[in-house]
Every structure is written in structure tokens, then in C-alpha cells.
Design a protein around this motif. Structure first.
Motif, short mmCIF file in Angstrom:
data_model
loop_
_atom_site.label_atom_id
_atom_site.label_comp_id
_atom_site.label_asym_id
_atom_site.label_seq_id
_atom_site.Cartn_x
_atom_site.Cartn_y
_atom_site.Cartn_z
N ARG A 172 57.67 25.48 -49.31
CA ARG A 172 56.35 25.13 -48.71
C ARG A 172 56.80 25.65 -47.12
NH1 ARG A 172 52.33 21.64 -50.42
NH2 ARG A 172 52.82 22.16 -53.09
N ARG B 249 58.90 19.67 -54.19
CA ARG B 249 57.70 20.33 -54.17
C ARG B 249 57.15 20.73 -53.11
NH1 ARG B 249 52.37 18.87 -56.93
NH2 ARG B 249 53.87 16.54 -57.61
N ASN B 250 57.61 19.77 -52.03
CA ASN B 250 56.74 20.44 -50.14
C ASN B 250 58.20 21.34 -49.42
OD1 ASN B 250 54.45 19.00 -50.08
ND2 ASN B 250 55.58 17.55 -49.56
#
Lengths: 377, 96
Positions: free
Chosen positions: A114, A110-111
Motif C-alpha cells: 500500500r 499488507r502495509n
């Protein structure tokens, strides 16, 4: 136990003490009896010795009491000092940091997306501020660099113009300006309110035509929400305008919601076609993207319209050069638009002009594009 | 002496009526479990049972074996606390 604590007289004390002890003994005997009943029932029901098995099994699960080992005999930080080799970058990573490192290294999780997006956005901004550095190959693409250029120009103008309209119109653009949506929110967050003391009368007037502008009692800042923001009433808005601009302030541009939605873009672009280009043509050379800069220097409020027009043009799929052309023309149109706006004091007038001519727009723009292509060649 | 026994009866009755006896009982049980008294006594019971044979154990056997030991094994702190509470109750509610 001190007898002096008792408030009662001598002979009674001993009796009382005896009584106390008797009561106590009774309680203890009750407890013992309770236990006996419990044990006896367990024996008779056959579950009393259930927790004991043969000696061998008992030894197996005995409590371990050695240093460096927990009561089950397991070593606590066995994997702490071990290092693993990352299959991607071939580095030796500590075991407890291995999973997060893999996430970043492989670009999954997920990170990592981003962070990558954030890095791209900040690199775009940095590449303009660090002028001629070509570190980022991403920006070699014409479209992107054009977008970064515009964003740099906008950023300078942003410092003067704290209008939420900018970010509002950005939200409506999709696709091509995905990045602007990422970087723009940074600016949007800064502009939570404007202090009316820092603005000149022109700026205040232009602000008040687009924003609610009601001054908050706590922060002494103007509300940056739209004209129809639910937190403030029209009365408040009128009062603020009177306060800031004097009793002869222009009336609130109210009514048509069309005015404030993203269809505002279209009226702007159309009025450029409707109004003859005689207004500011000497100042602006259409083939130069710098023309947009020139037009913005005229008035602050024009910057609003200019940016929207730029983005609108990109969305219609025109190439970078053509976009510059139409953008330049759009700057002119914006001027004409505003002239009409201030003179007639109504967004309604704008919208009335724009709506019927909505359909004309694409053909007109195509015509102008083709003509300017000839010019370029 | 009958006054004495009368007084005792009256106090006991009061203890029960006000629910204080139950509270004291629960308090004592909790404290005994906490301090490990119950486990100690249970282990003692096991020995007794193994001695007497599993099939032939009776309640009386257990009671006679266990009670004196149980009384002796109560830790001092628990005893003191309970005595204090009983005394306090009597001081409040005894009519002499």
C-alpha cells in the motif's frame, strides 16, 4: 454505636440492641456452620488436601517476591534491550521493532504494498510539479510519462471543474490507467459539493446538464451526483435550474441511461467521425498533443469529453503518438458533439447519432491513424 | 418476658418472610470471603483435622473447634455493617 440514633425510648433500646446482636450472632453461626459442612464433606470425599502435595513440589512453585522479577520468577523485559541484525539491510534493530521493520525491508506484508503504491502515485504527481527531475526511473517509460503529463494537465483543469464525471469515467478504465485510479480518488474526495455562487453562468449550465445540481439546505452546495440520483427528485432539479439559470433554462436532459454510462465515451469518439472536421480545424493541429490543450481552452465542458476520449484511445491499444493524434482529432469531435448537444438540447440526440455508427468507429480510426502516420514520416 | 419473646418471634418471622434474612446471610458470606476470613478458618480446620486424624473427623468436632474461633475472627468493619443493617430493618418494620 450510639443509642441516641434509635427513635425508640430507653428500656426498649437495650432490648432492641440485644435483639440486633442476637440476630447478628445467629447469622455468623450460620456462616461457620456452612463452612464446617463444606470442610467435612471435602474430608470425607477425599478432596480436602488435594491442593497440597509433597514439600518438594510445594517449594518449586512458591510465589517469588524479588525485585525485577514477576511472581513466577521470570524477568519482565528481558528482550527489550536486545538488538537483532536484519538479514536484509544488515542494520541493528531493536527487538520490539524487528517484525515491522522486516515487513518494510523485505517488501512483504499488507502495509508495504500500500505504501509503495502511494509513494509511486505521489512521485508521479511530484515529478510533473518538479518539472525536469528524472529521479524516478519508472517515469522514463513513454506511456507512463504521457499518463503523468495528462494527469498534470487534468489537475489544473480539475480546479475549475468540479465534476464527478471525471472520476466516474476513470473508474471504467482498467489496466493502463491503474495509477490514475489511485491518484484520482484524492481529487474525488475533495469534490463533495460545489457552491453555485462561485461559478459563472456557463459553468453552471454545463454543470447542470451533467449533474443533479440540487442545492443542499445544510451546505448550500450543489449535489454532484448524476441526473438520476435517488436523493433528489426531478422537481427539485427543475427548481434549481429555474433558480440558477432563469425561467428560460434548458430542460433537463433526461431519459436514456445510455447517455450517462461509460458508453458516453463511444458516442463522443464516433461523432468525431460523423461531424466534418471543419468546425475547429484551424485551431487545432492534429499531430500535437498540445492540440488537446488548445481545444480545452475553448470551453470548460470540453475538458470532460477530452479526458474521456484520451483514456478511450489508450484502451484501444494504440501507441502514444497515435493516441495523441486521435486525441487531437477527438478534441475536434468533442466540440462537434457539444455543438449538437447544446443546439438540440438532448443527450438523446447524441445517442441517436452515436448508436448506429458504433461499428464504424474502429475502422475509421484505423484509417485516420494510417494517414497520419504517413504524415509523420 | 413473653411479650419480649413474642416480639422476637414476630421480628424473626418478618425477617424471613421479607427475604431480608437471606439477603443478610448472603451479604455476610460475601464479605467474609472477601476479607479472607474463610481461608483463615479453613487453615485452622486443616490443623484440627490433622490433629484428629483424617478418618475420624466428625461434624461436631469441627463445629466445636471452629465456631468460637470463627466468631472471634470476624473483622470489625463487617460486624459494624451488619449490625447497622439489622438495626435499620428493625427501625422500619418493628411494631412496638
Amino acid at each position: 454505636m450510639k443509642m441516641e440514633d434509635m427513635p425508640l425510648s430507653g428500656p426498649d433500646n437495650t432490648k432492641l440492641e440485644a435483639l440486633v446482636h442476637d440476630i447478628y450472632s445467629e447469622l455468623v453461626e450460620d456462616a461457620c456452620l456452612g463452612l464446617c459442612f463444606e470442610v467435612h464433606r471435602a474430608v470425607k470425599q477425599g478432596y480436602f488436601f488435594l491442593d497440597e502435595t509433597d514439600q518438594e513440589s510445594m517449594k518449586e512453585f512458591e510465589i517469588v517476591d524479588q525485585p525485577g522479577v514477576d511472581i513466577f520468577g521470570q524477568v519482565y523485559n528481558q528482550w527489550k534491550n536486545k538488538e537483532c541484525e536484519c538479514p536484509n539491510c544488515k542494520r541493528l534493530i531493536a527487538a520490539s521493532r524487528f517484525a515491522p521493520h522486516l515487513e518494510k525491508c523485505l517488501g512483504m506484508g499488507r502495509n508495504s504494498s500500500r505504501i509503495a503504491n502511494r509513494r509511486l502515485a505521489s512521485n508521479n504527481n511530484n515529478s510533473k510539479s518538479e518539472s525536469d527531475q528524472e529521479d524516478n526511473d519508472d517515469l522514463n517509460d513513454n506511456d507512463w510519462s504521457y499518463g503523468a503529463e495528462k494527469k498534470a494537465k487534468k489537475r489544473k483543469s480539475d480546479k475549475n471543474q468540479n465534476s464527478p464525471r471525471r472520476s466516474k469515467s476513470l473508474k471504467h478504465k482498467n489496466g493502463d490507467l491503474g495509477k490514475s485510479i489511485i491518484s484520482e480518488p484524492y481529487k474525488y474526495n475533495y469534490n463533495t459539493g460545489i457552491s453555485y455562487e462561485s461559478l459563472g453562468p456557463d459553468e453552471v449550465r454545463s454543470l447542470l446538464t451533467t449533474q443533479c445540481g440540487v442545492i443542499s439546505e445544510h451546505t448550500k452546495k450543489m449535489c454532484t451526483r448524476s441526473q438520476r440520483c435517488p436523493q433528489h427528485t426531478d422537481e427539485q432539479r427543475r427548481a434549481v435550474r429555474v433558480f440558477l439559470l432563469g425561467p428560460s433554462a434548458p430542460s433537463l436532459p433526461d431519459a436514456d441511461p445510455v447517455v450517462e454510462s461509460d458508453s458516453f465515451d463511444i458516442p463522443e469518439g464516433q461523432t468525431l467521425m460523423n461531424h466534418p472536421q471543419w468546425e475547429d480545424s484551424p485551431d487545432i493541429s492534429p499531430t500535437d498533443s498540445a492540440s488537446s490543450k488548445a481545444s480545452t481552452n475553448h470551453s470548460d465542458s470540453r475538458k470532460l469529453k477530452k479526458k474521456k476520449r484520451m483514456t478511450l484511445n489508450l484502451n484501444s491499444g494504440v501507441g502514444a503518438a497515435a493516441a495523441a493524434v486521435v486525441g487531437g482529432g477527438g478534441g475536434i469531435g468533442g466540440v462537434g458533439c457539444l455543438a449538437s448537444g447544446s443546439s438540440t438540447s438532448g443527450g438523446s440526440s447524441q445517442s441517436s447519432i452515436s448508436l448506429p455508427s458504433k461499428k464504424k468507429r474502429p475502422k475509421l480510426s484505423a484509417a485516420s491513424i494510417s494517414s497520419t502516420y504517413h504524415d509523420l514520416n | 418476658m413473653s411479650k419480649d419473646s413474642q416480639m422476637r418471634a414476630a421480628i424473626n418471622q418478618k425477617l424471613i418472610e421479607m427475604g431480608e434474612r437471606e439477603r443478610l446471610k448472603e451479604l455476610l458470606r460475601a464479605k467474609l470471603v472477601e476479607c479472607g476470613w474463610k481461608d483463615q478458618l479453613k487453615a485452622h480446620c486443616k490443623d484440627v483435622i490433622r490433629e484428629k486424624g483424617l478418618e475420624h473427623v466428625t461434624v461436631e468436632d469441627l463445629v466445636t473447634e471452629v465456631t468460637p474461633k470463627g466468631r472471634a475472627l470476624v473483622p470489625d468493619s463487617v460486624k459494624k455493617e451488619l449490625l447497622t443493617r439489622i438495626r435499620a430493618f428493625l427501625a422500619q418494620h418493628a411494631t412496638l
